[in-house]
Design a protein around this motif. Structure first.
Motif, PDB file in Angstrom:
ATOM      1  N   VAL A 120       5.086  13.085  -8.390  1.00 57.12           N
ATOM      2  CA  VAL A 120       3.815  12.574  -8.887  1.00 57.12           C
ATOM      3  C   VAL A 120       4.031  11.230  -9.576  1.00 57.12           C
ATOM      4  O   VAL A 120       4.763  11.139 -10.566  1.00 57.12           O
ATOM      5  N   LEU A 121       3.398  10.207  -9.030  1.00 59.67           N
ATOM      6  CA  LEU A 121       3.393   8.884  -9.635  1.00 59.67           C
ATOM      7  C   LEU A 121       2.094   8.765 -10.420  1.00 59.67           C
ATOM      8  O   LEU A 121       1.018   9.029  -9.885  1.00 59.67           O
ATOM      9  N   ARG A 122       2.195   8.380 -11.684  1.00 58.87           N
ATOM     10  CA  ARG A 122       0.985   8.350 -12.512  1.00 58.87           C
ATOM     11  C   ARG A 122       0.931   7.094 -13.369  1.00 58.87           C
ATOM     12  O   ARG A 122       1.923   6.702 -13.974  1.00 58.87           O
ATOM     13  N   LEU A 123      -0.249   6.488 -13.393  1.00 62.05           N
ATOM     14  CA  LEU A 123      -0.515   5.403 -14.324  1.00 62.05           C
ATOM     15  C   LEU A 123      -0.891   6.018 -15.663  1.00 62.05           C
ATOM     16  O   LEU A 123      -1.607   7.023 -15.716  1.00 62.05           O
ATOM     17  N   LEU A 124      -0.434   5.408 -16.749  1.00 62.55           N
ATOM     18  CA  LEU A 124      -0.754   5.884 -18.084  1.00 62.55           C
ATOM     19  C   LEU A 124      -1.722   4.891 -18.719  1.00 62.55           C
ATOM     20  O   LEU A 124      -1.311   3.833 -19.213  1.00 62.55           O
ATOM     21  N   PRO A 125      -3.009   5.180 -18.683  1.00 63.00           N
ATOM     22  CA  PRO A 125      -4.006   4.223 -19.186  1.00 63.00           C
ATOM     23  C   PRO A 125      -3.995   4.122 -20.702  1.00 63.00           C
ATOM     24  O   PRO A 125      -3.635   5.071 -21.407  1.00 63.00           O
ATOM     25  N   ARG A 126      -4.413   2.990 -21.199  1.00 65.38           N
ATOM     26  CA  ARG A 126      -4.546   2.798 -22.634  1.00 65.38           C
ATOM     27  C   ARG A 126      -5.768   3.571 -23.139  1.00 65.38           C
ATOM     28  O   ARG A 126      -6.785   3.677 -22.439  1.00 65.38           O
ATOM     29  N   ALA A 127      -5.668   4.097 -24.328  1.00 62.78           N
ATOM     30  CA  ALA A 127      -6.803   4.807 -24.925  1.00 62.78           C
ATOM     31  C   ALA A 127      -7.997   3.867 -25.038  1.00 62.78           C
ATOM     32  O   ALA A 127      -7.860   2.728 -25.474  1.00 62.78           O
TER      33      ALA A 127
ATOM     34  N   TYR B  45      10.551   2.867  -6.691  1.00 65.13           N
ATOM     35  CA  TYR B  45      10.524   1.410  -6.547  1.00 65.13           C
ATOM     36  C   TYR B  45       9.194   0.840  -7.063  1.00 65.13           C
ATOM     37  O   TYR B  45       9.184  -0.122  -7.836  1.00 65.13           O
ATOM     38  N   TYR B  46       8.091   1.448  -6.640  1.00 65.88           N
ATOM     39  CA  TYR B  46       6.786   0.946  -7.080  1.00 65.88           C
ATOM     40  C   TYR B  46       6.580   1.165  -8.574  1.00 65.88           C
ATOM     41  O   TYR B  46       5.943   0.333  -9.249  1.00 65.88           O
ATOM     42  N   ALA B  47       7.089   2.267  -9.102  1.00 66.19           N
ATOM     43  CA  ALA B  47       6.980   2.508 -10.535  1.00 66.19           C
ATOM     44  C   ALA B  47       7.691   1.401 -11.317  1.00 66.19           C
ATOM     45  O   ALA B  47       7.158   0.874 -12.305  1.00 66.19           O
ATOM     46  N   ASP B  48       8.881   1.033 -10.867  1.00 65.76           N
ATOM     47  CA  ASP B  48       9.634  -0.037 -11.542  1.00 65.76           C
ATOM     48  C   ASP B  48       8.928  -1.379 -11.410  1.00 65.76           C
ATOM     49  O   ASP B  48       8.886  -2.170 -12.364  1.00 65.76           O
ATOM     50  N   GLU B  49       8.357  -1.645 -10.232  1.00 67.21           N
ATOM     51  CA  GLU B  49       7.632  -2.899 -10.025  1.00 67.21           C
ATOM     52  C   GLU B  49       6.415  -2.982 -10.954  1.00 67.21           C
ATOM     53  O   GLU B  49       6.150  -4.029 -11.553  1.00 67.21           O
ATOM     54  N   LEU B  50       5.702  -1.889 -11.075  1.00 68.81           N
ATOM     55  CA  LEU B  50       4.525  -1.880 -11.948  1.00 68.81           C
ATOM     56  C   LEU B  50       4.915  -2.073 -13.409  1.00 68.81           C
ATOM     57  O   LEU B  50       4.270  -2.828 -14.143  1.00 68.81           O
TER      58      LEU B  50
ATOM     59  N   VAL C 230       0.852  -1.183   0.000  1.00 71.49           N
ATOM     60  CA  VAL C 230       0.000   0.000   0.000  1.00 71.49           C
ATOM     61  C   VAL C 230       0.889   1.235   0.000  1.00 71.49           C
ATOM     62  O   VAL C 230       1.877   1.311   0.739  1.00 71.49           O
ATOM     63  N   LEU C 231       0.542   2.200  -0.830  1.00 77.21           N
ATOM     64  CA  LEU C 231       1.283   3.458  -0.909  1.00 77.21           C
ATOM     65  C   LEU C 231       0.295   4.604  -0.743  1.00 77.21           C
ATOM     66  O   LEU C 231      -0.629   4.758  -1.531  1.00 77.21           O
TER      67      LEU C 231
END
Length: 283
Positions: free
Chosen positions: A60-67, A101-106, A4-5
């Protein structure tokens, strides 16, 4: 991952095939986040992860969703401000190493890219409703209802009467943020008639108009996303022809009205120039 983050306004819970985002409730939390409550984002709906410096000592950590994977973002059509982006997690700068770390894991778990052929993120659930400037909009999951307000609706809408649109009769939704000039929610009916003149939202019985305090983002955008998801779930959507160009006389009238708003101080110089250019481009 099972970790959890926690950041400002949201907590991300990492699972093997998804990220569960729980949004906080509070006066400082964007109202859109509060309205969404929580969202589960399948990793199949994500094609990338970014980490960048934020404002005032944050990252800022951000997910980049698919179109096409999320009906909310499809309906928003790029109009959401950064502060209301549900895919951003803002953290104190001292937690940058942990965020990295979490960005790399994802990134190591992502396997999909490119446009999605269907919605992969759940839409807000019906029933939903909100109050627009010229009427009330409601959606029960199968049909959209517009009930006009006697104080705001145009004579054209009063003449047409209250409206009901079955999801099966729609091909899409057009949402224009209430935070910009001429914000509205328009239902796109099938089949589209490319020969018919384009109606202004305040004259179109298939649209409701926003205004100051009417149709706020946190109410109208989830509504638009839910309708769009229901439409997409009905099957392939036919190609919608480009709308017909407006009558030059109508464009001139809209520019005149815009000029009056500008002179009255209700529209900024930048908004006036931008909207005037948009209108002229439609000739």
């Amino acid at each position: 991952m099972g970790d959890v983050l926690a950041g400002f306004h949201a907590v991300w819970e990492f699972e093997s095939d998804s990220v569960l985002i729980r949004y906080e409730r509070g006066i400082r939390t964007p109202k859109l986040f509060q309205a969404l409550g929580e969202r589960r984002i399948p990793l199949s709906a994500v094609e990338g992860v970014s980490l960048a410096p934020g404002k005032r000592g944050t990252v800022v950590l951000r997910l980049l969703p698919r179109a096409g994977a999320d009906p909310l973002l499809e309906a928003a059509d790029g109009q959401l401000k950064d502060g209301s982006d549900p895919y951003r997690l803002v953290l104190p700068a001292e937690r940058e190493t942990l965020a990295e770390y979490y960005a790399d894991e994802l990134k190591g778990l992502l396997t999909e890219s490119g446009p999605a052929d269907r919605h992969l993120v759940a839409a807000p659930e019906a029933p939903l409703h909100f109050k627009a400037y010229d009427g009330k909009a409601s959606f029960d999951g199968t049909a959209v209802q517009f009930r006009w307000s006697w104080t705001g609706a145009s004579s054209a809408k009063w003449k047409a009467g209250d409206q009901s649109f079955a999801v099966t009769d729609l091909s899409g939704v057009q949402w224009r943020s209430p935070e910009v000039f001429e914000g509205h929610l328009r239902l796109i009916r099938r089949p589209a008639d490319s020969s018919a003149p384009a109606l202004q939202a305040d004259q179109d019985p298939a649209a409701v108009v926003f205004g100051l305090g009417y149709g706020p983002v946190h109410e109208s955008l989830p509504f638009a996303a839910a309708v769009l998801a229901a439409v997409r779930a009905r099957g392939p959507v036919p190609v919608v022809p480009a709308p017909a160009r407006r009558d030059p006389a109508d464009i001139a009238e809209r520019i005149r009205h815009l000029g009056e708003l500008h002179q009255a101080g209700l529209v900024t110089d930048e908004e006036f120039s931008s909207k005037k250019a948009e209108l002229l481009a439609e000739l």
